[in-house]
Design an enzyme around this catalytic site. Structure first.
Site, short mmCIF file in Angstrom:
data_model
loop_
_atom_site.label_atom_id
_atom_site.label_comp_id
_atom_site.label_asym_id
_atom_site.label_seq_id
_atom_site.Cartn_x
_atom_site.Cartn_y
_atom_site.Cartn_z
CG MET A 7 -1.57 -1.11 1.23
SD MET A 7 -3.03 -1.33 2.68
CE MET A 7 -4.19 0.02 2.03
CB SER A 8 2.06 3.48 -2.87
OG SER A 8 0.85 3.81 -3.42
N GLY A 10 -1.58 5.61 -2.23
CA GLY A 10 -2.28 6.13 -3.43
C GLY A 10 -3.63 5.38 -3.52
CB VAL A 11 -6.55 6.14 -5.21
CG1 VAL A 11 -5.97 6.41 -6.98
CG2 VAL A 11 -8.11 5.62 -5.47
CG ASP A 12 -4.18 3.23 -9.07
OD1 ASP A 12 -5.24 3.45 -9.24
OD2 ASP A 12 -3.16 3.93 -9.44
CG LEU A 32 7.30 -1.35 0.55
CD1 LEU A 32 8.13 -1.98 -0.72
CD2 LEU A 32 7.78 -2.48 1.64
CB CYS A 101 11.62 0.71 -7.69
SG CYS A 101 10.58 0.60 -5.90
N GLY A 125 -1.27 -2.19 -6.85
CA GLY A 125 -2.39 -1.54 -7.58
C GLY A 125 -1.77 -1.41 -9.17
CB CYS A 198 9.66 8.27 -5.37
SG CYS A 198 10.76 6.81 -5.06
#
Length: 365
Positions: A7-8, A10-12, A32, A101, A125, A198
């Protein structure tokens, strides 16, 4: 299945985790931490691994009612992604940190730990699909070509695909994912997409590289080896670049010139006409197959050299020293260090890092 949902923030990734829960899987969320800069905050829509993102991921996990953890992968990320990015630029290549990555962190380090802890698969996602065949799993493009992310997943191997779960691959559009997030009450429903690199949140790649590798003045040459300008560091240039060249000698035809080559050993940059950016052949030694390898050493395929570029029909040859691809029409502005992903129809066949390019335009043209 026991699913570890990456789970980053974000929405995806939030909707992907929600769908995994809804499908009846035993889901645990993990974010992460890829930077040890504790004060790092998100800047606009740049970046994807900040404190704000971690908090957004936790809120989504709480809404879904699943366990949530933050894992510190900052050292591995530094070694495998950031240091690789720097060394590739120092070598005169143009790397893709998102590919590294995915290859080294999300589907290597993360998946390895997930399997060690008894999870069956890692859920992300990404917009891509998996198709089961008699030869095993195949990686295919997403149904939404505009959001298709199969290119950056081209580094995945058959073993990694066997433990991967992409719930969003069949979703027709990103708008539907956002609408679903809103219906589920997820606070990230309208959160902007992340973009750029990032670990360079302000987007100033040239300044960041100058700080990391230093800057040394050198010469800018034309294709005949004549000096036409100077620069403050070859690392700041990429193949295809037009702006910021500061050339002191105009081209004989008066047309703009573009970066054709970066030579870090001599700290020189080679420029020439736009036509010289046309590449008639690419090859690379470091390659992998996303599932079953091709049966024949020579085959027709499509080649894609950037995440959002159009695929180009081509002929590929696999030999002991790597993969060579000859496109039906020249590729535009290819640089060593980029990743070439090979497709057959919608299927991702595999990928290689480009080591060598051959111009379709002779030097004296």
């Amino acid at each position: 299945m026991r699913i570890l949902a990456a789970m980053s923030g974000g929405v995806d990734s939030a909707v992907a985790a929600a769908r995994a829960v809804e499908a009846g899987h035993d889901v645990t969320g993990v974010h992460l931490a890829l930077s040890r800069a504790g004060g790092t905050l998100r800047t606009g829509s740049r970046g994807c691994c900040t404190i704000e993102d971690a908090m957004d991921a936790r809120r989504a996990a709480d809404m879904l009612g699943i366990p949530f953890y933050v894992w510190d992968f900052s050292e591995r990320f530094r070694d495998d992604v950031i240091d690789d990015f720097i060394s590739e630029y120092q070598a005169g290549r143009t790397p893709n940190p998102c590919m590294r990555c995915n290859e080294k962190i999300k589907f290597a380090a993360l998946l390895e730990r997930a399997l060690e802890l008894g999870f069956d698969a890692v859920c992300t996602g990404h917009y891509a699909t998996l198709v089961s065949t008699s030869d095993g799993l195949e990686l295919h493009r997403a149904s939404d070509n505009a959001k298709d992310q199969s290119y950056v997943l081209g580094v995945l191997t058959a073993e990694q695909l066997a433990h991967t779960y992409f719930p969003l691959g069949e979703t027709p559009s990103k708008a539907l994912v956002r609408a679903e997030a809103a219906e589920r009450g997820l606070s990230v429903a309208q959160k902007p997409d992340s973009h750029d690199i990032c670990f360079i949140p302000d987007g100033d790649t040239r300044g960041w590289l100058a700080e990391k590798v230093g800057a040394e003045q050198g010469e800018i040459l034309d294709r005949n080896g004549d000096v036409v300008g100077s620069h403050d560091g070859a690392h700041a240039f990429t193949v295809g670049q037009r702006r910021g060249l500061r050339l002191g000698v105009p081209a004989p035809d008066g047309k703009p010139r573009f970066v054709l080559e970066v030579r870090p050993v001599t700290n020189t940059v080679v420029v020439g006409p736009k036509e010289a950016l046309a590449i008639g052949e690419i090859s690379g030694a470091r390659h992998s197959w996303a599932g079953a390898a091709p049966v024949s050493p020579e085959f027709d395929c499509d080649v894609q050299i950037r995440a959002h570029s159009e695929p180009v029909p081509a002929r590929a040859t696999v030999a002991e020293d790597g993969v060579t691809v000859v496109p039906d029409v020249p590729l535009d502005g290819v640089a060593p260090g980029q990743t070439a992903v090979l497709y057959v129809g919608t299927r991702v066949l595999g990928q290689f890092t480009i080591d060598r390019t051959v111009s379709a335009v002779p030097v004296d043209a």
